[in-house]
Design an enzyme around this catalytic site. Structure first.
Site, mmCIF file in Angstrom:
data_model
loop_
_atom_site.group_PDB
_atom_site.id
_atom_site.type_symbol
_atom_site.label_atom_id
_atom_site.label_comp_id
_atom_site.label_asym_id
_atom_site.label_seq_id
_atom_site.Cartn_x
_atom_site.Cartn_y
_atom_site.Cartn_z
ATOM 1 C CG ASP A 1 -1.628 1.287 1.432
ATOM 2 O OD1 ASP A 1 -2.639 1.503 0.742
ATOM 3 O OD2 ASP A 1 -1.172 2.098 2.264
ATOM 4 C CG ASP B 1 -1.148 7.094 -12.465
ATOM 5 O OD1 ASP B 1 -2.312 7.480 -12.666
ATOM 6 O OD2 ASP B 1 -0.505 6.406 -13.283
#
Length: 334
Positions: free
Chosen positions: A173, A191
């Site tokens: 993550d 992104d």
């Protein structure tokens, strides 16, 4: 023994066989489009390709339902029904717009962080700068990173970027990775998909708390770029991201890339720095296909139909659903 079947028997046999086939066809259609085998979990009706297409693979990763789709000789990658990226021209346009404007303003370009770069396309663009020494590309989904490294069509498209010796790939993550390291970067790119009802936890990568952490991890003359891709559909999303970045202590220069005519999209971006920067400072030092000086002037001008939403100063935090509510209201109005 001679067996005779009259016309009436043949008629009813044919009717029966036809009914069986019809029921089976209905069952298959239900299974495929509405039931457990529904392709809509993998390719939504709103985002399926125009014309004929073929689903190459359907895979369930721990994070999403992934579909690889072949359309007009290109490969498209879907997550939970939504198109993420593909080996297509508009992906080239998006990657250039995301990467090269901030890279032109970064004081140095030695160490770069990309959060959500499993496809390797943005990493490819960063590698075009000879002064880049190290790129850390982070993606939570190991399967997406594996495609970027090993799926032939995508590796050809990203020019083997994720296998380059300058690139360190991390399966984690993005926020957890940043929180666990004291490293600093010259440019940071976010992104990833927008938070939504499907993926509410993504809000933690757009929150005030996370942007404050990124400020600590950014070199003083560095730059952050946050993708807000669906500007045409949710302009208020970009302004909420901007408001959150400003609350975290950044100066923000929003910009966009209009491909409405070609692809019915307008890509939005929020570029954040520790000092105020002006649009006329942007001078891209390497050749690009789509970012001409004339185009750059257009990119930093936000049209009125988007700018009129700029009063949206709602700030995303770890504890609210500001961005997800914007997204869901726009796309789930049915």
């Amino acid at each position: 023994m001679k067996i005779t079947i009259d016309i009436n028997q043949l008629y009813w046999i044919s009717i029966g066989a036809g009914l069986v086939l019809f029921v089976e066809a209905l069952g298959w259609l239900y299974w495929r489009y509405l039931g457990a085998g529904s392709i809509r979990d993998y390719v939504s009706e709103d985002e399926e390709p125009d014309g004929d297409y073929r689903i190459i693979r359907k895979i369930n990763s721990p994070f999403q339902k992934i579909a690889l789709v072949e359309s007009e000789g290109q490969v498209l990658f879907y997550g939970n029904g939504d198109l993420m990226f593909g080996t297509i021209e508009d992906e080239e346009i998006y990657a250039e717009a995301l990467i090269h404007v901030p890279m032109a303003l970064a004081g140095k370009r030695k160490r770069i962080l990309i959060i959500g770069g499993g496809g390797g396309i943005t990493t490819r663009e960063v590698l075009r700068y000879p002064d880049v020494k190290e790129i850390t590309t982070v993606d939570a989904d190991e399967m997406m990173m594996d495609f970027g490294k090993n799926y032939d069509a995508l590796v050809k498209f990203n020019e083997g970027a994720l296998n380059d010796p300058k690139v360190k790939t991390v399966i984690e993550d993005g926020r957890a990775f940043v929180e666990s390291t004291p490293e600093k970067w010259d440019a940071i790119f976010i992104d990833i998909p927008e938070p939504s009802e499907k993926c509410p936890s993504l809000r933690r990568l757009f929150s005030l708390e996370f942007f404050k952490i990124l400020k600590e991890r950014l070199e003083p003359d560095g730059v952050i770029n946050v993708s807000c891709p669906s500007l045409a559909n949710i302009p208020e999303y970009l302004w909420s991201v901007q408001a959150t970045l400003i609350a975290a202590g950044f100066h923000v220069l929003p910009y966009h890339f209009d491909v409405i005519v070609e692809y019915e999209e307008d890509y939005g971006f929020c570029m954040a720095t520790n000092r105020q920067v002006m649009a006329d400072e942007i001078s891209i030092p390497i050749p690009t296909r789509f970012l001409s000086p004339e185009r750059l002037q257009d990119m930093v001008h936000i049209p009125y139909n988007y700018a009129k939403w700029s009063s949206n100063n709602k700030i995303q935090t770890d504890n609210n659903m500001v961005l997800a509510e914007i997204v869901d209201e726009a796309f789930n109005d049915d």
